[in-house]
Design a protein around this motif. Structure first.
Motif, PDB file in Angstrom:
ATOM      1  N   GLN A 196      24.303   4.585   9.937  1.00 40.48           N
ATOM      2  CA  GLN A 196      24.805   4.556   8.498  1.00 40.48           C
ATOM      3  C   GLN A 196      23.919   5.582   7.803  1.00 40.48           C
ATOM      4  OE1 GLN A 196      24.421   1.054   6.469  1.00 40.48           O
ATOM      5  NE2 GLN A 196      25.594   1.824   4.522  1.00 40.48           N
ATOM      6  N   THR A 197      24.268   6.654   6.985  1.00 44.39           N
ATOM      7  CA  THR A 197      23.529   7.518   6.318  1.00 44.39           C
ATOM      8  C   THR A 197      22.798   6.822   5.362  1.00 44.39           C
ATOM      9  OG1 THR A 197      25.524   7.866   4.802  1.00 44.39           O
ATOM     10  CG2 THR A 197      25.283   9.310   6.805  1.00 44.39           C
ATOM     11  N   LEU A 198      21.702   7.153   5.204  1.00 44.61           N
ATOM     12  CA  LEU A 198      20.644   6.582   4.226  1.00 44.61           C
ATOM     13  C   LEU A 198      20.774   7.695   2.818  1.00 44.61           C
ATOM     14  CD1 LEU A 198      17.607   5.222   6.339  1.00 44.61           C
ATOM     15  CD2 LEU A 198      19.489   4.172   5.074  1.00 44.61           C
ATOM     16  N   SER A 199      20.894   8.996   3.262  1.00 41.96           N
ATOM     17  CA  SER A 199      20.882  10.004   1.993  1.00 41.96           C
ATOM     18  C   SER A 199      22.215  10.969   2.581  1.00 41.96           C
ATOM     19  CB  SER A 199      19.752  10.869   2.254  1.00 41.96           C
ATOM     20  OG  SER A 199      19.753  11.691   3.500  1.00 41.96           O
ATOM     21  N   ALA A 200      22.651  11.625   1.419  1.00 45.98           N
ATOM     22  CA  ALA A 200      23.833  12.253   1.552  1.00 45.98           C
ATOM     23  C   ALA A 200      23.571  13.455   2.602  1.00 45.98           C
ATOM     24  CB  ALA A 200      24.017  12.913   0.428  1.00 45.98           C
ATOM     25  N   LEU A 201      24.629  13.712   3.571  1.00 46.12           N
ATOM     26  CA  LEU A 201      24.268  14.738   4.743  1.00 46.12           C
ATOM     27  C   LEU A 201      24.947  16.070   4.034  1.00 46.12           C
ATOM     28  CD1 LEU A 201      25.165  12.619   7.880  1.00 46.12           C
ATOM     29  CD2 LEU A 201      22.924  13.041   6.577  1.00 46.12           C
ATOM     30  N   ARG A 202      24.086  17.092   3.583  1.00 43.31           N
ATOM     31  CA  ARG A 202      24.760  18.216   3.204  1.00 43.31           C
ATOM     32  C   ARG A 202      24.079  19.480   3.850  1.00 43.31           C
ATOM     33  NH1 ARG A 202      23.046  16.096  -2.698  1.00 43.31           N
ATOM     34  NH2 ARG A 202      24.722  14.539  -2.928  1.00 43.31           N
ATOM     35  N   PRO A 203      24.259  19.752   4.972  1.00 45.01           N
ATOM     36  CA  PRO A 203      24.674  18.920   6.068  1.00 45.01           C
ATOM     37  C   PRO A 203      23.883  18.249   6.936  1.00 45.01           C
ATOM     38  CG  PRO A 203      24.778  21.184   6.947  1.00 45.01           C
ATOM     39  CD  PRO A 203      24.094  21.305   5.333  1.00 45.01           C
ATOM     40  N   ALA A 204      22.407  18.323   6.367  1.00 43.21           N
ATOM     41  CA  ALA A 204      21.421  17.623   7.099  1.00 43.21           C
ATOM     42  C   ALA A 204      20.805  16.494   6.356  1.00 43.21           C
ATOM     43  CB  ALA A 204      20.207  18.468   7.319  1.00 43.21           C
ATOM     44  N   GLY A 205      20.281  15.465   6.689  1.00 42.19           N
ATOM     45  CA  GLY A 205      20.002  14.222   5.995  1.00 42.19           C
ATOM     46  C   GLY A 205      19.196  13.458   6.973  1.00 42.19           C
ATOM     47  N   THR A 206      19.392  11.805   6.451  1.00 43.16           N
ATOM     48  CA  THR A 206      18.740  10.858   7.126  1.00 43.16           C
ATOM     49  C   THR A 206      19.824   9.942   7.590  1.00 43.16           C
ATOM     50  OG1 THR A 206      16.541  11.281   6.078  1.00 43.16           O
ATOM     51  CG2 THR A 206      16.957   9.377   7.169  1.00 43.16           C
ATOM     52  N   ALA A 207      19.926   9.356   8.735  1.00 46.55           N
ATOM     53  CA  ALA A 207      20.666   8.139   8.976  1.00 46.55           C
ATOM     54  C   ALA A 207      19.807   7.128   9.618  1.00 46.55           C
ATOM     55  CB  ALA A 207      21.612   8.717   9.906  1.00 46.55           C
ATOM     56  N   LEU A 208      20.169   5.959   9.613  1.00 49.44           N
ATOM     57  CA  LEU A 208      19.819   4.582  10.072  1.00 49.44           C
ATOM     58  C   LEU A 208      20.558   4.118  11.485  1.00 49.44           C
ATOM     59  CD1 LEU A 208      17.530   2.499   9.681  1.00 49.44           C
ATOM     60  CD2 LEU A 208      19.151   1.183   8.373  1.00 49.44           C
ATOM     61  N   PHE A 209      20.001   4.095  12.543  1.00 51.54           N
ATOM     62  CA  PHE A 209      20.516   3.648  13.855  1.00 51.54           C
ATOM     63  C   PHE A 209      19.732   2.428  14.250  1.00 51.54           C
ATOM     64  CE2 PHE A 209      21.166   8.171  13.750  1.00 51.54           C
ATOM     65  CZ  PHE A 209      22.707   8.274  13.667  1.00 51.54           C
ATOM     66  N   GLY A 210      20.339   1.302  14.195  1.00 50.52           N
ATOM     67  CA  GLY A 210      19.671   0.063  14.287  1.00 50.52           C
ATOM     68  C   GLY A 210      18.529  -0.056  13.275  1.00 50.52           C
ATOM     69  N   THR A 211      17.211   0.137  13.866  1.00 47.37           N
ATOM     70  CA  THR A 211      16.350   0.201  12.719  1.00 47.37           C
ATOM     71  C   THR A 211      15.396   1.341  12.911  1.00 47.37           C
ATOM     72  OG1 THR A 211      14.759  -0.810  14.600  1.00 47.37           O
ATOM     73  CG2 THR A 211      15.685  -2.412  13.152  1.00 47.37           C
ATOM     74  N   GLU A 212      15.998   2.220  13.273  1.00 42.37           N
ATOM     75  CA  GLU A 212      15.467   3.692  13.463  1.00 42.37           C
ATOM     76  C   GLU A 212      15.897   4.635  12.666  1.00 42.37           C
ATOM     77  OE1 GLU A 212      12.671   4.292  15.703  1.00 42.37           O
ATOM     78  OE2 GLU A 212      12.781   2.207  16.144  1.00 42.37           O
ATOM     79  N   ARG A 213      15.061   5.262  11.838  1.00 43.62           N
ATOM     80  CA  ARG A 213      15.521   6.305  10.882  1.00 43.62           C
ATOM     81  C   ARG A 213      15.487   7.804  11.501  1.00 43.62           C
ATOM     82  NH1 ARG A 213      14.336   5.303   4.918  1.00 43.62           N
ATOM     83  NH2 ARG A 213      14.042   7.582   4.956  1.00 43.62           N
ATOM     84  N   ARG A 214      16.390   8.518  11.630  1.00 44.36           N
ATOM     85  CA  ARG A 214      16.388   9.735  12.177  1.00 44.36           C
ATOM     86  C   ARG A 214      16.803  10.834  11.288  1.00 44.36           C
ATOM     87  NH1 ARG A 214      13.341   7.566  14.810  1.00 44.36           N
ATOM     88  NH2 ARG A 214      13.410   6.906  16.994  1.00 44.36           N
ATOM     89  N   GLU A 215      16.535  11.961  11.402  1.00 43.80           N
ATOM     90  CA  GLU A 215      17.096  13.085  10.691  1.00 43.80           C
ATOM     91  C   GLU A 215      18.136  13.737  11.513  1.00 43.80           C
ATOM     92  OE1 GLU A 215      16.231  14.367   7.916  1.00 43.80           O
ATOM     93  OE2 GLU A 215      14.796  12.712   7.825  1.00 43.80           O
ATOM     94  N   VAL A 216      19.250  13.779  10.867  1.00 47.32           N
ATOM     95  CA  VAL A 216      20.763  14.304  11.523  1.00 47.32           C
ATOM     96  C   VAL A 216      21.167  15.266  10.648  1.00 47.32           C
ATOM     97  CG1 VAL A 216      21.035  11.936  12.327  1.00 47.32           C
ATOM     98  CG2 VAL A 216      21.800  12.499  10.112  1.00 47.32           C
TER      99      VAL A 216
ATOM    100  N   ASN B  28      17.336  20.203  19.628  1.00 44.84           N
ATOM    101  CA  ASN B  28      16.357  19.176  18.915  1.00 44.84           C
ATOM    102  C   ASN B  28      17.069  18.790  17.691  1.00 44.84           C
ATOM    103  OD1 ASN B  28      14.054  17.959  18.818  1.00 44.84           O
ATOM    104  ND2 ASN B  28      12.770  19.402  17.997  1.00 44.84           N
ATOM    105  N   ARG B  29      18.368  18.514  17.568  1.00 43.21           N
ATOM    106  CA  ARG B  29      18.819  17.916  16.297  1.00 43.21           C
ATOM    107  C   ARG B  29      20.129  16.933  16.969  1.00 43.21           C
ATOM    108  NH1 ARG B  29      20.786  22.978  12.922  1.00 43.21           N
ATOM    109  NH2 ARG B  29      22.143  23.374  14.888  1.00 43.21           N
ATOM    110  N   ILE B  30      20.184  15.940  16.089  1.00 43.44           N
ATOM    111  CA  ILE B  30      21.115  15.026  16.533  1.00 43.44           C
ATOM    112  C   ILE B  30      22.221  15.114  15.912  1.00 43.44           C
ATOM    113  CG2 ILE B  30      21.701  12.492  16.263  1.00 43.44           C
ATOM    114  CD1 ILE B  30      18.660  11.779  16.287  1.00 43.44           C
ATOM    115  N   LEU B  31      23.248  15.586  16.357  1.00 41.40           N
ATOM    116  CA  LEU B  31      24.665  16.104  15.625  1.00 41.40           C
ATOM    117  C   LEU B  31      25.442  14.751  15.552  1.00 41.40           C
ATOM    118  CD1 LEU B  31      26.415  18.473  14.599  1.00 41.40           C
ATOM    119  CD2 LEU B  31      27.463  18.479  17.195  1.00 41.40           C
TER     120      LEU B  31
END
Length: 152
Positions: free
Chosen positions: A104-124, A145-148
């Motif tokens: 689930q995204t924690l911030s708006a992706l424009r086109p990059a931002g932060t998402a939560l996968f389980g308990t891990e925050r990742r830049e996507v 080196n980027r999560i698409l």
């Protein structure tokens, strides 16, 4: 006589500071050595040869003692870095977020931002589309080196 004594004293102090507190060849050590040379030279010129010899031998012994005591391994261990860094970093060759994972995204992706996968925050990053915060996204892959991600 006082000038010669002060030159020798400050020269020895500068050499001690160089050896103990600022290891390496720095301005402090060069200035200390120059003060010692000028003090011994003035001792020979103003006080005569016998007292000049005493000043030279005394300065040589004291500077040698300072260098010996300052460079002993026990004293160097106090200022040396002896701990090891055993930390690790996330390597993209072994990703912890595999393709197909839903988050689930924690911030708006424009086109990059932060998402939560389980308990891990990742830049996507998305392929260019904007995604509002709170949207469900799926990992498409890891590129350079980027999560698409894309919207589910």
């Amino acid at each position: 006589m006082l000038t010669i004594a002060l030159l020798l004293l400050f020269g020895l102090l500068f050499v001690a500071v160089e050896v103990v507190f600022i290891p390496g060849t720095t301005v402090v050590g060069v200035v200390g050595f120059a003060l010692l040379v000028v003090g011994v030279w003035l001792g020979y010129r103003d006080l005569g040869t016998p007292l000049g010899h005493y000043a030279l031998v005394g300065v040589t012994l004291l500077a040698g003692l300072i260098v010996y005591v300052g460079l002993r391994p026990k004293n160097l261990a106090r200022v040396a870095l002896t701990t090891t860094n055993d930390a690790s970093v996330q390597d993209v060759r072994r990703p912890d977020v595999v393709p197909g994972t839903v988050g689930q995204t924690l911030s708006a992706l424009r086109p990059a931002g932060t998402a939560l996968f389980g308990t891990e925050r990742r830049e996507v990053v998305t392929r260019g589309e904007f995604v509002p915060a709170g949207s469900a996204v799926r990992v498409l892959g890891i590129e350079h080196n980027r999560i698409l991600v894309a919207v589910v």
